[in-house]
Design a protein around this motif. Structure first.
Motif, PDB file in Angstrom:
ATOM      1  N   ALA A  40       0.829  -1.204   0.000  1.00 15.60           N
ATOM      2  CA  ALA A  40       0.000   0.000   0.000  1.00 15.60           C
ATOM      3  C   ALA A  40       0.863   1.254   0.000  1.00 15.60           C
ATOM      4  CB  ALA A  40      -0.931  -0.007   1.211  1.00 15.60           C
ATOM      5  N   LYS A  45       2.378   1.857  -3.397  1.00 19.52           N
ATOM      6  CA  LYS A  45       1.413   2.400  -4.349  1.00 19.52           C
ATOM      7  C   LYS A  45       1.252   3.899  -4.179  1.00 19.52           C
ATOM      8  CE  LYS A  45      -2.302   0.370  -5.652  1.00 19.52           C
ATOM      9  NZ  LYS A  45      -3.636  -0.276  -5.703  1.00 19.52           N
ATOM     10  N   LEU A  46       1.586   4.402  -2.988  1.00 19.21           N
ATOM     11  CA  LEU A  46       1.551   5.844  -2.751  1.00 19.21           C
ATOM     12  C   LEU A  46       2.818   6.538  -3.231  1.00 19.21           C
ATOM     13  CD1 LEU A  46       0.029   5.881   0.858  1.00 19.21           C
ATOM     14  CD2 LEU A  46      -1.123   6.545  -1.254  1.00 19.21           C
ATOM     15  N   GLU A  55       1.448  13.232   1.974  1.00 17.98           N
ATOM     16  CA  GLU A  55       0.836  13.209   0.647  1.00 17.98           C
ATOM     17  C   GLU A  55       0.187  14.552   0.319  1.00 17.98           C
ATOM     18  OE1 GLU A  55       0.920  10.875  -1.686  1.00 17.98           O
ATOM     19  OE2 GLU A  55       2.237   9.650  -0.424  1.00 17.98           O
ATOM     20  N   GLY A  58     -11.749   7.712  -3.998  1.00 19.78           N
ATOM     21  CA  GLY A  58     -10.542   7.726  -4.811  1.00 19.78           C
ATOM     22  C   GLY A  58     -10.851   7.594  -6.288  1.00 19.78           C
ATOM     23  N   ASN A  95      -4.376  10.505  -9.519  1.00 19.89           N
ATOM     24  CA  ASN A  95      -3.763   9.906  -8.324  1.00 19.89           C
ATOM     25  C   ASN A  95      -4.844   9.428  -7.346  1.00 19.89           C
ATOM     26  OD1 ASN A  95      -2.004   9.072  -6.357  1.00 19.89           O
ATOM     27  ND2 ASN A  95      -0.977  11.028  -6.103  1.00 19.89           N
ATOM     28  N   ASN A 136      -4.914   6.756  -5.618  1.00 16.44           N
ATOM     29  CA  ASN A 136      -4.361   6.114  -4.429  1.00 16.44           C
ATOM     30  C   ASN A 136      -4.208   7.115  -3.283  1.00 16.44           C
ATOM     31  OD1 ASN A 136      -4.073   3.549  -5.641  1.00 16.44           O
ATOM     32  ND2 ASN A 136      -2.166   4.190  -6.608  1.00 16.44           N
ATOM     33  N   ALA A 137      -3.672   8.299  -3.593  1.00 15.05           N
ATOM     34  CA  ALA A 137      -3.458   9.307  -2.554  1.00 15.05           C
ATOM     35  C   ALA A 137      -4.784   9.774  -1.973  1.00 15.05           C
ATOM     36  CB  ALA A 137      -2.668  10.488  -3.112  1.00 15.05           C
ATOM     37  N   ALA A 175      -7.623   8.139  -1.914  1.00 11.74           N
ATOM     38  CA  ALA A 175      -8.217   7.045  -1.138  1.00 11.74           C
ATOM     39  C   ALA A 175      -7.550   6.931   0.228  1.00 11.74           C
ATOM     40  CB  ALA A 175      -8.084   5.733  -1.911  1.00 11.74           C
ATOM     41  N   TYR A 176      -6.213   7.016   0.256  1.00 11.81           N
ATOM     42  CA  TYR A 176      -5.514   6.874   1.537  1.00 11.81           C
ATOM     43  C   TYR A 176      -5.818   8.042   2.467  1.00 11.81           C
ATOM     44  CZ  TYR A 176      -1.919   6.134   5.012  1.00 11.81           C
ATOM     45  OH  TYR A 176      -1.268   5.939   6.220  1.00 11.81           O
ATOM     46  N   GLY A 213      -6.978   3.538   5.469  1.00  9.08           N
ATOM     47  CA  GLY A 213      -6.214   4.002   4.318  1.00  9.08           C
ATOM     48  C   GLY A 213      -5.513   2.878   3.589  1.00  9.08           C
ATOM     49  N   VAL A 223      -6.348   1.866  -0.358  1.00  5.99           N
ATOM     50  CA  VAL A 223      -5.349   1.922  -1.425  1.00  5.99           C
ATOM     51  C   VAL A 223      -5.254   0.589  -2.152  1.00  5.99           C
ATOM     52  CG1 VAL A 223      -2.857   2.133  -1.872  1.00  5.99           C
ATOM     53  CG2 VAL A 223      -3.994   3.747  -0.353  1.00  5.99           C
TER      54      VAL A 223
END
Length: 234
Positions: free
Chosen positions: A37, A40-41, A118, A172, A179, A181-182, A184-185, A227, A231
């Motif tokens: 995870a 992925k960020l 982030e 997300g 982006n 992933n960012a 969503a986290y 988070g 992700v």
């Protein structure tokens, strides 16, 4: 002959070996999931592993940040004498309770730090549209987490494990643009923090627990896992 009762029965060597192997397998799987995870960020693998270890060790550390006082009704008994005879008479009284509110290093500070990092990256690269979408996602996730969270007396704030990550995943996809992933986290982590904990701050003092820790379950707390799961689902 002196017989002693063992509180904890002895464990055989094969059982200890099986438990050790299971612990290693679970640790390797969980660390792999968390590192995947973080990667992925865009976090480098060595930094991701250091964050995981720090979160794991920090799960045992709670930093007190506030103290709340509440008053609860209690039943007490006093003696009343009538013609020399003592009679117990129950009556209601108010008892002061002090609750320490703490924040867990591994379960709250580490994931919050990653989320703030982030956000700073978005500011640094002047990605203002993505930043505004992220803040909107955090707002939506916060109200959603607040709606599904329930204060549990003697325990803390409880909520379903998979609902906040699912909401963060959809946010997300919907608002993440290039982006997801960012988004969503950040929305998963900060949404649980704000919606479940901060928005229920006034209820914490009425939970009846001597101490309530934000992110108190460490790496298995909702703030940390929301988070991570979001992700991985994006």
């Amino acid at each position: 002959m002196n017989r002693r009762r063992l509180i904890i029965p002895p464990v055989s060597l094969p059982v200890l070996l099986v438990m050790g192997v299971l612990f290693v397998i679970i640790f390797a799987f969980f660390s792999g999931v968390v590192m995947a995870a973080f990667e992925k960020l865009g976090i480098p693998p060595d930094v991701a592993y250091a964050l995981f270890i720090f979160a794991l060790v920090g799960s045992f550390l709670n930093i007190p940040i506030a103290e709340e006082t509440s008053y609860e009704p209690v039943v007490r008994v006093r003696e009343v004498r009538f013609f020399g005879i003592a009679y117990p008479v129950p009556f209601f009284d108010w008892e002061e309770r002090r609750i320490i509110i703490a924040i867990n290093v591994g379960g709250a500070i580490v994931p919050i730090s990653v989320a703030v990092y982030e956000i700073f990256r978005m500011v640094y690269f002047s990605r203002w549209t993505l930043l505004s979408n992220t803040l909107l996602a955090v707002l939506i996730a916060s109200f959603f987490s607040h709606a599904v969270a329930r204060p549990v007396r003697g325990l803390g704030i409880a909520m379903p494990l998979f609902l906040p990550p699912l909401m963060a995943m959809f946010l997300g996809w919907l608002l993440g643009g290039s982006n997801p992933n960012a988004v969503a986290y950040i929305s998963g982590t900060l949404g649980v923090l704000i919606g479940a904990d901060l928005m229920n701050w006034n209820r914490i003092k009425n939970l009846g627990a001597p101490m309530v820790s934000i992110g108190g379950a460490g790496t298995f707390d909702g703030i940390f896992l929301a988070g991570i799961i979001a992700v991985l689902l994006v």
